[in-house]
Design an enzyme around this catalytic site. Structure first.
Site, mmCIF file in Angstrom:
data_model
loop_
_atom_site.group_PDB
_atom_site.id
_atom_site.type_symbol
_atom_site.label_atom_id
_atom_site.label_comp_id
_atom_site.label_asym_id
_atom_site.label_seq_id
_atom_site.Cartn_x
_atom_site.Cartn_y
_atom_site.Cartn_z
ATOM 1 N N HIS A 34 4.242 -10.328 3.702
ATOM 2 C CA HIS A 34 3.523 -9.237 3.032
ATOM 3 C C HIS A 34 3.805 -7.918 3.758
ATOM 4 O O HIS A 34 3.536 -7.768 4.944
ATOM 5 C CB HIS A 34 2.021 -9.547 3.063
ATOM 6 C CG HIS A 34 1.179 -8.635 2.236
ATOM 7 N ND1 HIS A 34 1.004 -8.786 0.872
ATOM 8 C CD2 HIS A 34 0.454 -7.540 2.577
ATOM 9 C CE1 HIS A 34 0.198 -7.841 0.418
ATOM 10 N NE2 HIS A 34 -0.141 -7.060 1.434
ATOM 11 N N ASP A 36 2.975 -3.991 3.795
ATOM 12 C CA ASP A 36 2.027 -2.973 3.335
ATOM 13 C C ASP A 36 2.648 -1.591 3.456
ATOM 14 O O ASP A 36 2.900 -1.103 4.554
ATOM 15 C CB ASP A 36 0.742 -3.046 4.171
ATOM 16 C CG ASP A 36 -0.106 -4.241 3.792
ATOM 17 O OD1 ASP A 36 -0.411 -4.390 2.594
ATOM 18 O OD2 ASP A 36 -0.457 -5.030 4.695
ATOM 19 N N MET A 38 2.157 2.299 2.863
ATOM 20 C CA MET A 38 1.069 3.277 2.697
ATOM 21 C C MET A 38 1.609 4.698 2.826
ATOM 22 O O MET A 38 2.493 4.954 3.642
ATOM 23 C CB MET A 38 0.009 3.040 3.774
ATOM 24 C CG MET A 38 -0.534 1.623 3.776
ATOM 25 S SD MET A 38 -1.875 1.431 4.948
ATOM 26 C CE MET A 38 -2.199 -0.337 4.793
ATOM 27 N N HIS A 67 3.596 -4.635 -1.071
ATOM 28 C CA HIS A 67 2.351 -4.071 -1.614
ATOM 29 C C HIS A 67 2.416 -2.551 -1.483
ATOM 30 O O HIS A 67 2.278 -2.008 -0.392
ATOM 31 C CB HIS A 67 1.180 -4.674 -0.802
ATOM 32 C CG HIS A 67 -0.160 -4.163 -1.187
ATOM 33 N ND1 HIS A 67 -1.292 -4.391 -0.417
ATOM 34 C CD2 HIS A 67 -0.586 -3.444 -2.262
ATOM 35 C CE1 HIS A 67 -2.335 -3.820 -1.001
ATOM 36 N NE2 HIS A 67 -1.933 -3.240 -2.113
ATOM 37 N N MET A 69 1.073 0.972 -1.760
ATOM 38 C CA MET A 69 -0.141 1.789 -1.827
ATOM 39 C C MET A 69 0.323 3.237 -1.753
ATOM 40 O O MET A 69 0.063 3.950 -0.769
ATOM 41 C CB MET A 69 -1.064 1.424 -0.654
ATOM 42 C CG MET A 69 -1.695 0.047 -0.815
ATOM 43 S SD MET A 69 -2.320 -0.632 0.735
ATOM 44 C CE MET A 69 -0.846 -1.457 1.333
ATOM 45 N N ASP A 176 -6.301 -10.120 -0.585
ATOM 46 C CA ASP A 176 -5.811 -9.315 0.542
ATOM 47 C C ASP A 176 -6.950 -8.547 1.204
ATOM 48 O O ASP A 176 -7.577 -7.699 0.577
ATOM 49 C CB ASP A 176 -4.762 -8.335 -0.004
ATOM 50 C CG ASP A 176 -4.078 -7.519 1.078
ATOM 51 O OD1 ASP A 176 -4.333 -7.746 2.269
ATOM 52 O OD2 ASP A 176 -3.273 -6.640 0.698
HETATM 53 C C1 DX5 Z 1 -5.042 -3.452 3.737
HETATM 54 C C2 DX5 Z 1 -3.718 -4.174 3.581
HETATM 55 C C3 DX5 Z 1 -3.789 -5.597 4.039
HETATM 56 C C4 DX5 Z 1 -4.131 -5.776 5.475
HETATM 57 C C5 DX5 Z 1 -4.570 -7.187 5.741
HETATM 58 O O1 DX5 Z 1 -4.875 -2.142 3.365
HETATM 59 O O2 DX5 Z 1 -3.314 -4.147 2.247
HETATM 60 O O3 DX5 Z 1 -2.619 -6.289 3.691
HETATM 61 O O4 DX5 Z 1 -3.075 -5.458 6.321
HETATM 62 O O5 DX5 Z 1 -4.928 -7.256 7.068
HETATM 63 P P1 DX5 Z 1 -6.196 -8.062 7.582
HETATM 64 O O6 DX5 Z 1 -5.888 -9.510 7.360
HETATM 65 O O7 DX5 Z 1 -6.248 -7.682 9.023
HETATM 66 O O8 DX5 Z 1 -7.380 -7.591 6.809
HETATM 67 ZN ZN ZN Z 2 -1.652 -5.559 1.513
#
Ligand code: DX5
Ligand code: ZN
Length: 219
Positions: A34, A36, A38, A67, A69, A176
């Site tokens: 996964h 992330d 951002m 993912h 964002m 998530d």
């Molecule tokens: C949150 C992310 C998650 C996050 C999950 O904004 O989308 O993927 O990194 O991390 P944990 O398991 O620490 O909540």
């Molecule tokens: Zn995520």
């Protein structure tokens, strides 16, 4: 019994050694990776973009579960596809035209995910459920790892699972945020089959990735 997949979030990995961390996840039995992404705009944090994903691609054959964002997302989809993403997940509020963003991801031959923040209802995406591969239910407000799981989303997972059964839809349900050993069973029983986890995977049991992946999968 349905197959449970674990998608470790590299947000909690050692960023100075991301290639090695991905190899460690591969050896530990991760089903997906996964990533992330951002933008400091849609969410209040900045992480990585396509060049880093491209550089990491050579360390494993495990699918990259990306993912996004970022807002506006549409113009970046091609870059993330070309960088080696396998699943591209977007939030509906980050595109002016969800239909065309879904089709764009499909045209790039990638799997399509749609993500719902904790305060967003399923009705927002119900017309798209027949066309997509995955729904990512956020169990925290996105932006940071290590946040506390919001238990109210469990009902949303059950509701989504019911819609899927009634209509014989094929999308997977991924959860998530804040997933740990105390809530993993609950979300699986509610209908989720993919669990994202950063903190639990990288920090529990002194960072024993294999043990943490296996423990999260146990129902
Ligand atoms: C949150 C992310 C998650 C996050 C999950 O904004 O989308 O993927 O990194 O991390 P944990 O398991 O620490 O909540
Ligand atoms: Zn995520």
């Amino acid at each position: 019994m349905k197959k449970i997949k674990i998608s470790p979030s590299i947000l909690s990995a050692d960023f100075s050694e991301l290639g090695k961390e991905i190899k460690r996840l591969d050896e530990a039995g991760a089903d997906l990776i996964h990533v992330d992404v951002m933008d400091g705009h849609f969410v209040p944090n900045l992480t990585i973009g396509p060049p880093v994903i491209k550089a990491l691609r050579k360390f494993t054959n495990i699918p990259f579960d990306v993912h996004l964002m970022i807002s506006p997302v549409h113009k970046y989809i091609k870059d993330f596809a070309d960088a080696g993403s396998d699943i591209i997940t977007i939030h509906p509020e980050t595109t002016d035209n969800l239909d065309s963003s879904i089709n764009h991801i499909k045209d790039m031959k990638k799997k399509v995910g749609i993500s719902l923040n904790p305060d967003k209802p399923i009705s927002l995406i119900k017309n798209y459920l027949k066309d997509i591969n995955l729904v990512l239910i956020m169990s925290v407000y996105p932006g940071f790892g290590g946040q506390k799981f919001i238990p109210e989303v469990v009902n949303k997972i059950s509701e989504l699972d019911n819609i899927r059964k009634t209509n014989n839809f094929k999308f997977e349900i991924e959860v998530d945020g804040g997933i740990d050993f105390t809530n993993s069973k609950e979300v699986i029983n509610a209908g989720a089959n993919i669990l994202v986890s950063g903190t639990t995977i990288f920090k529990e049991n002194n960072g024993d990735l294999k043990k943490n992946i296996e423990t999260l999968k146990k129902i």
